[in-house]
Write a protein that holds these residues in place. Structure first.
Motif, PDB file in Angstrom:
ATOM      1  N   GLY A   1      13.862   8.654  15.478  1.00 38.36           N
ATOM      2  CA  GLY A   1      15.085   7.885  15.341  1.00 38.36           C
ATOM      3  C   GLY A   1      14.997   6.630  15.135  1.00 38.36           C
ATOM      4  O   GLY A   1      15.829   5.983  15.124  1.00 38.36           O
ATOM      5  N   ALA A   2      13.581   6.057  14.830  1.00 39.07           N
ATOM      6  CA  ALA A   2      13.272   4.805  14.622  1.00 39.07           C
ATOM      7  C   ALA A   2      13.979   4.466  13.228  1.00 39.07           C
ATOM      8  O   ALA A   2      14.107   5.139  12.086  1.00 39.07           O
ATOM      9  N   ALA A   3      14.405   3.101  12.912  1.00 40.36           N
ATOM     10  CA  ALA A   3      14.583   2.598  11.487  1.00 40.36           C
ATOM     11  C   ALA A   3      13.537   2.139  10.798  1.00 40.36           C
ATOM     12  O   ALA A   3      12.749   1.555  11.264  1.00 40.36           O
ATOM     13  N   VAL A   4      13.491   2.509   9.584  1.00 42.63           N
ATOM     14  CA  VAL A   4      12.451   2.058   8.661  1.00 42.63           C
ATOM     15  C   VAL A   4      12.948   1.114   7.502  1.00 42.63           C
ATOM     16  O   VAL A   4      13.694   1.616   6.779  1.00 42.63           O
ATOM     17  N   ILE A   5      12.469   0.026   7.694  1.00 38.44           N
ATOM     18  CA  ILE A   5      12.991  -0.994   6.438  1.00 38.44           C
ATOM     19  C   ILE A   5      11.635  -1.080   5.503  1.00 38.44           C
ATOM     20  O   ILE A   5      10.690  -1.868   5.883  1.00 38.44           O
ATOM     21  N   ASP A   6      11.729  -0.682   4.419  1.00 35.99           N
ATOM     22  CA  ASP A   6      10.592  -0.285   3.441  1.00 35.99           C
ATOM     23  C   ASP A   6      10.909  -1.472   2.351  1.00 35.99           C
ATOM     24  O   ASP A   6      11.682  -1.438   1.556  1.00 35.99           O
ATOM     25  N   VAL A   7       9.850  -2.659   2.474  1.00 35.69           N
ATOM     26  CA  VAL A   7      10.131  -3.748   1.651  1.00 35.69           C
ATOM     27  C   VAL A   7       9.134  -3.450   0.400  1.00 35.69           C
ATOM     28  O   VAL A   7       9.255  -4.186  -0.533  1.00 35.69           O
ATOM     29  N   GLY A   8       8.485  -2.582   0.529  1.00 29.13           N
ATOM     30  CA  GLY A   8       7.243  -2.612  -0.500  1.00 29.13           C
ATOM     31  C   GLY A   8       7.579  -1.990  -1.910  1.00 29.13           C
ATOM     32  O   GLY A   8       8.504  -1.145  -2.000  1.00 29.13           O
TER      33      GLY A   8
ATOM     34  N   LYS B   1       0.758  -0.969   0.054  1.00 30.91           N
ATOM     35  CA  LYS B   1       0.007   0.019   0.102  1.00 30.91           C
ATOM     36  C   LYS B   1       0.853   1.144  -0.156  1.00 30.91           C
ATOM     37  O   LYS B   1       1.339   1.431   1.113  1.00 30.91           O
ATOM     38  N   PRO B   2       1.094   2.153  -0.947  1.00 27.31           N
ATOM     39  CA  PRO B   2       1.866   3.196  -1.259  1.00 27.31           C
ATOM     40  C   PRO B   2       1.809   4.284   0.021  1.00 27.31           C
ATOM     41  O   PRO B   2       0.520   4.508   0.250  1.00 27.31           O
TER      42      PRO B   2
ATOM     43  N   GLY C   1       7.670   3.252  -1.944  1.00 30.21           N
ATOM     44  CA  GLY C   1       7.418   1.880  -1.075  1.00 30.21           C
ATOM     45  C   GLY C   1       6.127   2.122  -0.409  1.00 30.21           C
ATOM     46  O   GLY C   1       5.287   3.045  -0.648  1.00 30.21           O
ATOM     47  N   ASP C   2       6.094   1.725   0.740  1.00 36.18           N
ATOM     48  CA  ASP C   2       5.041   1.535   1.640  1.00 36.18           C
ATOM     49  C   ASP C   2       5.177   2.528   2.580  1.00 36.18           C
ATOM     50  O   ASP C   2       4.053   2.917   3.295  1.00 36.18           O
TER      51      ASP C   2
END
Length: 129
Positions: A46-53, A34-35, A68-69
């Motif tokens: 400060g969170a890490a965002v790992i976008d696989v979308g 979902k874009p 990405g998502d």
């Protein structure tokens, strides 16, 4: 991650008030399809965002682009680290896929040789290295 002592929360398309969960997370892995589902205001600073979308969207001018998502621009302001789309986790996915393909081939060869003997491997062109 749980094996390393992390508390893992899994959310899905029916999770209510998603932002409550994402604001508590040190790392957000998003793979929904979902874009721009995740925005900067949904993140813990400060969170890490790992976008696989990987989503194809049509822009106002009629051109298509890949996003990405996570809304990269808004998340970039809050996140300590974020993977871009395209070009983020895709190359890692490809590398791991190739590594697993080689491991599967070696395992298959080992089972083949256990059943038919190593002498058959030398005459089978498909199993030669």
């Amino acid at each position: 991650l749980m094996g390393e002592g992390a508390t893992v929360t899994t959310c899905h398309h029916m999770t209510r008030e998603l932002h409550i969960h994402t604001r508590k997370a040190d790392a957000v892995f998003v793979a929904v399809g979902k874009p721009n589902l995740i925005t900067g205001d949904m993140l813990k600073p400060g969170a890490a965002v790992i976008d696989v979308g990987i989503n194809s969207v049509t822009l106002q001018d009629g051109t298509n682009t890949i996003v990405g998502d996570a809304d990269f621009d808004s998340c970039l302001e809050t996140a300590g680290w974020i993977t871009p789309v395209p070009g983020g986790v895709g190359p890692v996915t490809t590398a791991i896929l190739m590594q697993n393909t080689v491991l599967a081939g070696k395992a298959q060869r080992k089972r083949y040789e256990a059943s038919f003997g190593p002498s058959h491997t030398a005459t089978n062109l498909y199993l030669q290295t």
